[in-house]
Structures are given as C-alpha cells and as structure tokens.
Write a protein that holds these residues in place. Structure first.
Motif, PDB file in Angstrom:
ATOM      1  N   ASN A  76       0.842  -1.206   0.000  1.00 32.38           N
ATOM      2  CA  ASN A  76       0.000   0.000   0.000  1.00 32.38           C
ATOM      3  C   ASN A  76       0.877   1.255   0.000  1.00 32.38           C
ATOM      4  O   ASN A  76       0.511   2.275   0.540  1.00 32.38           O
ATOM      5  CB  ASN A  76      -1.049  -0.004   1.121  1.00 32.38           C
ATOM      6  N   ILE A 142     -11.413  -5.389   3.841  1.00 32.12           N
ATOM      7  CA  ILE A 142     -12.150  -5.922   4.992  1.00 32.12           C
ATOM      8  C   ILE A 142     -13.120  -4.865   5.514  1.00 32.12           C
ATOM      9  O   ILE A 142     -14.079  -5.178   6.199  1.00 32.12           O
ATOM     10  CB  ILE A 142     -11.218  -6.401   6.138  1.00 32.12           C
ATOM     11  N   ASP A 143     -12.858  -3.581   5.195  1.00 32.40           N
ATOM     12  CA  ASP A 143     -13.699  -2.497   5.727  1.00 32.40           C
ATOM     13  C   ASP A 143     -15.078  -2.436   5.056  1.00 32.40           C
ATOM     14  O   ASP A 143     -15.977  -1.775   5.558  1.00 32.40           O
ATOM     15  CB  ASP A 143     -13.011  -1.142   5.529  1.00 32.40           C
ATOM     16  N   MET A 185     -10.898  -2.490  13.104  1.00 32.23           N
ATOM     17  CA  MET A 185     -10.564  -1.693  11.918  1.00 32.23           C
ATOM     18  C   MET A 185     -11.813  -1.035  11.356  1.00 32.23           C
ATOM     19  O   MET A 185     -12.939  -1.417  11.659  1.00 32.23           O
ATOM     20  CB  MET A 185      -9.845  -2.546  10.887  1.00 32.23           C
ATOM     21  N   GLY A 186     -11.602  -0.046  10.522  1.00 31.31           N
ATOM     22  CA  GLY A 186     -12.692   0.729   9.943  1.00 31.31           C
ATOM     23  C   GLY A 186     -12.237   2.176   9.909  1.00 31.31           C
ATOM     24  O   GLY A 186     -12.397   2.910  10.877  1.00 31.31           O
ATOM     25  N   ARG A 187     -11.605   2.500   8.798  1.00 36.31           N
ATOM     26  CA  ARG A 187     -11.008   3.835   8.636  1.00 36.31           C
ATOM     27  C   ARG A 187     -12.091   4.906   8.505  1.00 36.31           C
ATOM     28  O   ARG A 187     -12.151   5.836   9.293  1.00 36.31           O
ATOM     29  CB  ARG A 187     -10.131   3.760   7.380  1.00 36.31           C
ATOM     30  N   GLU A 238     -11.501   2.137  14.551  1.00 32.59           N
ATOM     31  CA  GLU A 238     -10.245   2.911  14.638  1.00 32.59           C
ATOM     32  C   GLU A 238     -10.447   4.356  14.162  1.00 32.59           C
ATOM     33  O   GLU A 238      -9.761   5.266  14.604  1.00 32.59           O
ATOM     34  CB  GLU A 238      -9.158   2.240  13.796  1.00 32.59           C
ATOM     35  N   TYR A 257       3.843   5.870   1.898  1.00 30.78           N
ATOM     36  CA  TYR A 257       2.583   5.525   2.578  1.00 30.78           C
ATOM     37  C   TYR A 257       1.788   6.808   2.789  1.00 30.78           C
ATOM     38  O   TYR A 257       2.203   7.683   3.542  1.00 30.78           O
ATOM     39  CB  TYR A 257       2.899   4.850   3.920  1.00 30.78           C
ATOM     40  N   HIS A 289      -4.298  -6.148  13.078  1.00 33.82           N
ATOM     41  CA  HIS A 289      -4.181  -6.897  11.823  1.00 33.82           C
ATOM     42  C   HIS A 289      -4.632  -8.346  11.918  1.00 33.82           C
ATOM     43  O   HIS A 289      -4.713  -9.032  10.889  1.00 33.82           O
ATOM     44  CB  HIS A 289      -2.746  -6.802  11.309  1.00 33.82           C
ATOM     45  N   ARG A 292      -7.244  -9.103   9.546  1.00 28.89           N
ATOM     46  CA  ARG A 292      -6.933  -9.241   8.125  1.00 28.89           C
ATOM     47  C   ARG A 292      -6.234 -10.542   7.796  1.00 28.89           C
ATOM     48  O   ARG A 292      -6.005 -10.852   6.624  1.00 28.89           O
ATOM     49  CB  ARG A 292      -6.017  -8.087   7.710  1.00 28.89           C
TER      50      ARG A 292
HETATM   51  O1  F6P Z   1      -8.217  -0.493   4.474  1.00 31.73           O
HETATM   52  C1  F6P Z   1      -8.238  -1.584   5.285  1.00 31.73           C
HETATM   53  C2  F6P Z   1      -7.508  -1.336   6.553  1.00 31.73           C
HETATM   54  O2  F6P Z   1      -7.667  -2.548   7.193  1.00 31.73           O
HETATM   55  C3  F6P Z   1      -7.979  -0.155   7.403  1.00 31.73           C
HETATM   56  O3  F6P Z   1      -9.058  -0.440   8.202  1.00 31.73           O
HETATM   57  C4  F6P Z   1      -6.737   0.149   8.192  1.00 31.73           C
HETATM   58  O4  F6P Z   1      -6.729   1.486   8.643  1.00 31.73           O
HETATM   59  C5  F6P Z   1      -5.670  -0.092   7.203  1.00 31.73           C
HETATM   60  O5  F6P Z   1      -6.129  -1.127   6.373  1.00 31.73           O
HETATM   61  C6  F6P Z   1      -4.340  -0.397   7.816  1.00 31.73           C
HETATM   62  O6  F6P Z   1      -3.491  -0.886   6.835  1.00 31.73           O
HETATM   63  P1  F6P Z   1      -1.912  -1.074   6.970  1.00 31.73           P
HETATM   64  O7  F6P Z   1      -1.572  -1.305   8.380  1.00 31.73           O
HETATM   65  O8  F6P Z   1      -1.593  -2.200   6.063  1.00 31.73           O
HETATM   66  O9  F6P Z   1      -1.323   0.179   6.453  1.00 31.73           O
END
Ligand code: F6P
Length: 365
Positions: A76, A142-143, A185-187, A238, A257, A289, A292
């Motif tokens: 990402n 997953i969100d 999780m859940g941005r 979150e 990032y 995580h 996920r």
């Molecule tokens: O977009 C999915 C997600 O699981 C978000 O809920 C979370 O904020 C993000 O990924 C965290 O991703 P990473 O730790 O891989 O940057």
C-alpha cells in the motif's frame, strides 16, 4: 502466442485474495490460449528491474483458496503514478511511471490487467484505463467501504474475528464488573464495528460516521453499572471521533505511505471516560491486523471465487474500465469511476443501524 492477463493485488491484504487468483486461473484454463501472469507486490513487480512476474498455472494455485494473504504479495505504498525515488540528499520524491508501465505491458504482450484492490487501487485502475490500459477491477477490503458492490470478500471473515473477540471480552467484563473497549478496523466506515457489536451483543458501538458525545456514553454505562456491579462492552472503530474532533492517528514516516496511520481510538476513549468522571475499571483491546489475517471463511471464499470467475469473463467480453460487483443475488460489472466516486459508509437510516438502536445499543449520539 497465448493471450496474457496480468493479475495484480494492491493495498492492504485481505482474506480471499488467493481465492480470487485461483478462480481467475481456473476459469481461464477452460478457454484456449490464455496465460495468467502475476506481478509481485502490486505493479511493483512489472515496474522493477529486473521484473518480478510469475506465471500462474493450475498447479501454482492449487489449494490456495483456503490460505490468507496473497501469494503474489501486495503493497500500500507508491504505485505507478507515485513511485518513490530517493534524492541525492536522502529525501524522497515521487515520479509518475505510468507511461513506462503501459509500454511494459505491451512489451510483455499483456492483453488485459485485473487489478484486485481497494479504493486506492481502483483509483489507479481508473487512471490507467483513462490512459488506454485494458483494465478490470476487483474490489477488496475488509472495511467493506467500496461503493457499487453490496459486499467485498474479507469483510465477513473480519466480522467473525471481531465477533469472536467481543464474545471473549464479554465473559471477562462480566467476571470483573468492568468496561471493556474493543478497537476494530474501519477507517471511514464502521461496518466491522456495527456488525460485530450486534453479533456479539455490545452495549455501545462507536463508528466514524457518527461522532460521539462522551456524556451520552456515560449515561449508557450508568444505565448498566450501578454501585460497582454490572459490565459494559464497547466496540469502537479505529476511525471513530468525538463530536468536533478528529480520528486519532498520525502521518506515517514510511516512504510512499499516504494514509493517515490510525492509532489510539480506544486509548483516547478510555482517557475521555476517566476525565468525564467514570470511576469504573476500564481495559482496552486493539484487535489490529488479526482481522486481516488467516483463512477466509466459507462465504468469503465463495464471493472471492465468484469475483475471480466474473473478472476473467469480463476480459473475454472486453469489459474494460469496469469493476466486478456483488448486487444480490447477482455478480455484475459496474464502471470503476462510479465505484470510486463515493464510499460505502453506514447511512443514518441504514437497516442494521436501526436494528442496533432497536436493541438499545448506544451509538454515542
Ligand atoms: O483499508 C483496510 C484497513 O484494514 C484499514 O481499516 C486500516 O486502517 C488499514 O487497512 C491499515 O493498513 P496497513 O496497516 O496495512 O497500512
């Protein structure tokens, strides 16, 4: 010469990615003259020198539908439009390598690309499509926050993991007469929190879409705990925020990032409760995580397999610029540009939100 399809997994990983890859390969093997090629770590594999491409045949994908993560890796960070390069002074800049990517696709005889990823990845899909790339999107997160599709694979598995955590926290909260906060999780979308709060029987659920009022939360706590007896389970996304406040997080120092690193929603809530005069014992758990990882559940394996088959059939039909979507009970295609134009968030009049309120779950408002 066989027709080649490039498969890419981008963004955060998600249970079900391997099931999509397997389904693409299996479906393509039923047609003559197709070869499926995976690019390692999103588009990085094709952009790197030397390239990191892997031929995905039936042997390679055998049995991978039960495996979490993605056998071709993901990232990402960066991407073809924002490739990080180090300057001489040690600082980092980003360059656009999309033209080079298109040339490489042509050179590799790639007829079409299937990009499996979330909103960030699908934004890249749309940009590449507008530059003439034959691309098809497969939604992943997953969100469950991607518009255009009822559900994305990985979501149900994450909800099961979160619900299992709520179940476990309920018994310890009850034994100790405590308030237990679970951060999931859940941005931008509170789907995991809402589903697991309803399934697990939490008393309070705090999601990004509904800024919370600490006094309302205290009211609900005191309706349950009296003279030190009673317990409360809170599920918080979150990305949840207090009224007039922001989501708890910080800018990441990881190169390439771009997302805000969300951290601290549960700990902040614990402090806010104490500051507001809450005298009960409070503990916080951050699920992170774990949500996920691991094997996708049966529903996610099925949905991912349906998405993979449909994605390859869209290649056969040359439905480029489109994303696979689940619109109950059908698997359809929708324009990628429509899917990325908005997010799938919890709506104020949403059915599950009404159900949650109907059984007395406080949403903190
Ligand atoms: O977009 C999915 C997600 O699981 C978000 O809920 C979370 O904020 C993000 O990924 C965290 O991703 P990473 O730790 O891989 O940057």
């Amino acid at each position: 010469m066989r027709n080649r399809v490039l498969v890419v997994t981008g963004g955060g990983d998600c249970p079900g990615l391997n099931a999509v890859i397997r389904a693409i390969v299996k479906r393509s093997s039923r047609e003559r003259d197709w070869e499926i090629v995976g690019s390692y770590e999103g588009f990085n594999g094709i952009l790197r020198e030397p390239m990191e491409l892997i031929i995905l045949d039936e042997k390679k994908v055998s049995g991978i539908h039960v495996k979490g993560g993605t056998i071709i890796g993901t990232t990402n960070k960066g991407g073809p439009f924002a490739w990080p390069v180090k300057n001489k002074d040690g600082s980092w800049a980003e360059v656009d390598r999309s033209d080079e990517l298109l040339r490489k696709l042509q050179y590799q005889n790639i007829e079409a690309t299937i990009n499996i990823g979330g909103d960030g990845s699908q934004t890249i899909s749309q940009q590449l499509f507008e530059k003439g790339c034959n691309i098809i999107g497969v939604p992943k997160t997953i969100d469950n926050d991607i518009a255009g599709t009822d559900f994305t694979f990985g979501f149900q598995t994450a909800v099961e993991i979160a619900t299992d955590a709520v179940d476990k926290l309920v018994t310890t909260a009850e034994s100790h007469n405590r308030i237990l906060i679970l951060e999931v999780m859940g941005r931008d979308a509170g789907w995991i929190a809402l589903h697991s709060a309803v399934a697990g029987g939490a008393e309070i659920c705090l999601i990004p879409e509904i800024p919370y009022d600490i006094d309302k939360i205290l009211e609900r706590i005191h309706s349950r705990i009296c003279k030190g007896r009673g317990f409360v389970n809170i599920v918080i996304s979150e990305g949840a925020k207090p009224k007039g406040g922001k989501a708890s997080g910080h800018k990441s120092d990881e190169v390439g990032y771009h997302n805000l690193k969300l951290e601290g929603a549960a700990m902040r809530l614990m402090q806010e409760l104490k500051d507001a005069g809450c005298e009960e014992d409070i503990r916080a758990t951050i699920l992170g995580h774990i949500q996920r990882g691991g094997s996708p559940n049966a529903n996610d394996r099925i949905l991912a397999t349906q998405f993979g088959v449909k994605a390859f059939e869209m290649v056969l039909e040359k439905k480029y610029g489109k994303m696979v979507a689940y619109r109950h009970p059908n698997i359809v295609s929708v324009p990628i540009k429509d899917a990325i134009a908005e997010s799938n968030v919890v709506k104020p009049d949403g059915q599950l939100l009404k159900t949650a309120r109907g059984i007395g779950i406080s949403m903190g408002d």
